[in-house]
Scaffold this motif. Structure first.
Motif, PDB file in Angstrom:
ATOM      1  N   UNK A 111      39.288  49.821  41.472  1.00  0.00           N
ATOM      2  CA  UNK A 111      40.377  48.971  41.950  1.00  0.00           C
ATOM      3  C   UNK A 111      40.641  47.869  40.922  1.00  0.00           C
ATOM      4  N   UNK A 112      41.898  47.506  40.750  1.00  0.00           N
ATOM      5  CA  UNK A 112      42.220  46.501  39.728  1.00  0.00           C
ATOM      6  C   UNK A 112      43.632  45.982  39.920  1.00  0.00           C
ATOM      7  N   UNK A 113      43.916  44.905  39.216  1.00  0.00           N
ATOM      8  CA  UNK A 113      45.270  44.379  39.094  1.00  0.00           C
ATOM      9  C   UNK A 113      45.689  44.493  37.634  1.00  0.00           C
ATOM     10  N   UNK A 114      46.762  45.214  37.381  1.00  0.00           N
ATOM     11  CA  UNK A 114      47.287  45.364  36.024  1.00  0.00           C
ATOM     12  C   UNK A 114      48.495  44.467  35.834  1.00  0.00           C
ATOM     13  N   UNK A 115      48.501  43.701  34.768  1.00  0.00           N
ATOM     14  CA  UNK A 115      49.665  42.889  34.415  1.00  0.00           C
ATOM     15  C   UNK A 115      50.364  43.561  33.239  1.00  0.00           C
ATOM     16  N   UNK A 116      51.649  43.820  33.396  1.00  0.00           N
ATOM     17  CA  UNK A 116      52.400  44.527  32.360  1.00  0.00           C
ATOM     18  C   UNK A 116      53.892  44.317  32.576  1.00  0.00           C
ATOM     19  N   UNK A 131      46.086  48.183  42.247  1.00  0.00           N
ATOM     20  CA  UNK A 131      45.635  49.560  42.426  1.00  0.00           C
ATOM     21  C   UNK A 131      44.364  49.551  43.271  1.00  0.00           C
ATOM     22  N   UNK A 132      44.384  50.327  44.342  1.00  0.00           N
ATOM     23  CA  UNK A 132      43.220  50.462  45.206  1.00  0.00           C
ATOM     24  C   UNK A 132      43.031  51.930  45.568  1.00  0.00           C
ATOM     25  N   UNK A 133      41.801  52.427  45.366  1.00  0.00           N
ATOM     26  CA  UNK A 133      41.442  53.803  45.705  1.00  0.00           C
ATOM     27  C   UNK A 133      42.416  54.822  45.115  1.00  0.00           C
ATOM     28  N   UNK A 134      42.803  54.557  43.861  1.00  0.00           N
ATOM     29  CA  UNK A 134      43.655  55.497  43.146  1.00  0.00           C
ATOM     30  C   UNK A 134      45.124  55.444  43.486  1.00  0.00           C
ATOM     31  N   UNK A 135      45.511  54.504  44.345  1.00  0.00           N
ATOM     32  CA  UNK A 135      46.902  54.395  44.814  1.00  0.00           C
ATOM     33  C   UNK A 135      47.480  53.043  44.417  1.00  0.00           C
ATOM     34  N   UNK A 136      48.766  53.029  44.081  1.00  0.00           N
ATOM     35  CA  UNK A 136      49.463  51.762  43.855  1.00  0.00           C
ATOM     36  C   UNK A 136      49.700  51.112  45.211  1.00  0.00           C
ATOM     37  N   UNK A 137      49.077  49.965  45.432  1.00  0.00           N
ATOM     38  CA  UNK A 137      49.227  49.281  46.719  1.00  0.00           C
ATOM     39  C   UNK A 137      50.407  48.328  46.725  1.00  0.00           C
ATOM     40  N   UNK A 138      50.645  47.670  45.588  1.00  0.00           N
ATOM     41  CA  UNK A 138      51.775  46.732  45.537  1.00  0.00           C
ATOM     42  C   UNK A 138      52.196  46.514  44.096  1.00  0.00           C
ATOM     43  N   UNK A 139      53.434  46.110  43.919  1.00  0.00           N
ATOM     44  CA  UNK A 139      53.970  45.710  42.608  1.00  0.00           C
ATOM     45  C   UNK A 139      54.706  44.393  42.834  1.00  0.00           C
ATOM     46  N   UNK A 140      54.172  43.339  42.266  1.00  0.00           N
ATOM     47  CA  UNK A 140      54.737  42.014  42.494  1.00  0.00           C
ATOM     48  C   UNK A 140      55.183  41.389  41.171  1.00  0.00           C
ATOM     49  N   UNK A 141      56.336  40.734  41.156  1.00  0.00           N
ATOM     50  CA  UNK A 141      56.787  40.055  39.927  1.00  0.00           C
ATOM     51  C   UNK A 141      55.879  38.876  39.602  1.00  0.00           C
ATOM     52  N   UNK A 142      55.703  38.631  38.308  1.00  0.00           N
ATOM     53  CA  UNK A 142      54.957  37.457  37.853  1.00  0.00           C
ATOM     54  C   UNK A 142      55.967  36.338  37.636  1.00  0.00           C
ATOM     55  N   UNK A 143      55.870  35.292  38.438  1.00  0.00           N
ATOM     56  CA  UNK A 143      56.891  34.244  38.414  1.00  0.00           C
ATOM     57  C   UNK A 143      56.422  32.963  37.742  1.00  0.00           C
ATOM     58  N   UNK A 144      55.221  32.966  37.215  1.00  0.00           N
ATOM     59  CA  UNK A 144      54.692  31.747  36.607  1.00  0.00           C
ATOM     60  C   UNK A 144      55.537  31.332  35.403  1.00  0.00           C
TER      61      UNK A 144
END
Length: 393
Positions: free
Chosen positions: A5-10, A23-36
């Protein structure tokens, strides 16, 4: 979080915006914009769906059409394809003797049964032949001695040897009784593609009505000379229900042809490599069991040793096709990438068809554009990192 499981920034390949992919258990759980406000997307790699190759004959010296296979060959090819961003593929078994085809199919099925890498990477088998045109030009490099009319009993024998993994078959509908054979394939979940054909427009129309849905490397495996019109290339372009696959390596088709196919077919245009076993090897002269003495140039062109104008197959991977299409301004990056990923995935009804969306399998790649080149950095299969370029470790 779990082991993989991980969070990818790209940077998202379509929007160009920085995102965090959970990514959790091989599945994309969410895709969130980086607003910083402090985030610098110029430092981030681009993220895109893994590539899907519907037609690959071999790679890095390994050939799906030379039996017997070396031990663990199938899994080794899949691992090497991960280095090219290909997360799913369809090993392609071409025209050969009845027994050789059966042995190749059995070998792939056995590998999928016992090697998790092969099982994960192989989405199905593409049987290209032997039910194709026997005519010179149309049959390409396929061995004339083994070409034969469609035979449902024989196909079922091969499908049994493959453990039901034949998902696609390339044939020519010029043979009598092709339409009933195509209909049976379609009823049994096998996608029928038209290729290596001398069929008339009427025969192609009958094939489409029976269920044929694709054109195999349209414009190649064709006569050097044919009627201006009608002919089997125009007819396949005009058939709205046929998707078109093309080899976009810069050698197999001129840009004008690629442009026309993309314009006519729109979202039904797809890229394939059709790569042979010499792809991935260094430039030089090689001897093959099909083409004899061949030359692989430093530019990636594979031609017969006695005539540089006669191609001896494709030696370029899908990444090179995407590079060519984008560098020649035939398509934008996102569209070109989709031609080699989500479109073939969707066409074959694979779980990865939804691409970069929550709930989709995490079959992903990270890459950067460096001038005219695409530089792959990381590949993920079902959320597990299966390739990391050494210099970025």
């Amino acid at each position: 979080m779990g082991l993989n499981d991980m969070n990818l920034k790209a940077v998202h390949y379509v929007t160009g915006e920085p995102v965090t992919i959970c990514i959790e258990q091989g599945i994309i759980r969410s895709i969130e914009p980086i607003r910083s406000e402090n985030s610098d997307s110029s430092e981030l790699a681009i993220v895109a769906p893994g590539l899907v190759d519907l037609q690959i004959n071999g790679y890095a010296g390994h050939d799906f059409n030379q039996v017997p296979y070396p031990d663990k060959m199938v899994g080794e090819v899949i691992r090497k394809l991960w280095q090219e961003g290909v997360t799913s593929c369809f090993p392609t078994v071409i025209t050969n003797s009845v027994q050789a085809i059966q042995e190749a199919l059995e070998s792939i099925a056995l590998a999928c049964k016992h090697d998790p890498v092969a099982d994960q990477g192989i989405a199905g088998i593409h049987l290209e032949g032997p039910f194709i045109s026997p005519n010179d030009g149309a049959r390409g490099a396929h061995n004339y001695d083994h070409i034969r009319p469609p035979d449902w009993e024989l196909f079922n024998r091969w499908q049994e040897a493959a453990g039901g993994r034949i998902r696609m078959i390339t044939l020519s509908p010029e043979w009598p009784n092709s339409a009933p054979f195509i209909a049976k394939c379609t009823e049994n979940g096998v996608t029928v593609s038209i290729g290596h054909t001398s069929a008339t427009p009427e025969q192609i129309g009958e094939a489409v009505e029976a269920g044929a849905r694709m054109s195999t490397h349209l414009g190649n495996g064709a006569h050097l000379m044919m009627p201006r019109h009608p002919n089997y290339i125009w007819e396949q372009l005009a058939q709205d229900r046929l998707w078109s696959c093309v080899i976009a390596d810069g050698f197999h088709l001129p840009d004008q042809v690629l442009k026309v196919v993309f314009k006519v077919k729109g979202t039904q245009a797809m890229l394939v490599s059709d790569a042979v076993s010499l792809s991935g090897l260094t430039a030089g002269t090689y001897t093959t069991h099909i083409g004899g003495s061949v030359v692989l140039t430093s530019e990636g062109k594979l031609h017969l040793a006695e005539d540089k104008h006669l191609l001896a197959g494709s030696a370029q991977m899908l990444l090179k096709g995407i590079e060519h299409v984008t560098n020649r301004n035939l398509a934008e990056l996102a569209e070109a990438w989709d031609m080699a990923s989500v479109r073939p995935s969707g066409f074959m009804k694979l779980p990865s068809a939804s691409g970069l969306t929550p709930g989709a399998p995490a079959d992903l790649v990270l890459f950067r554009r460096e001038g005219s080149r695409i530089r792959l950095e990381r590949t993920f299969k079902l959320g597990k990192q299966v390739f990391l370029r050494e210099e970025i470790e």
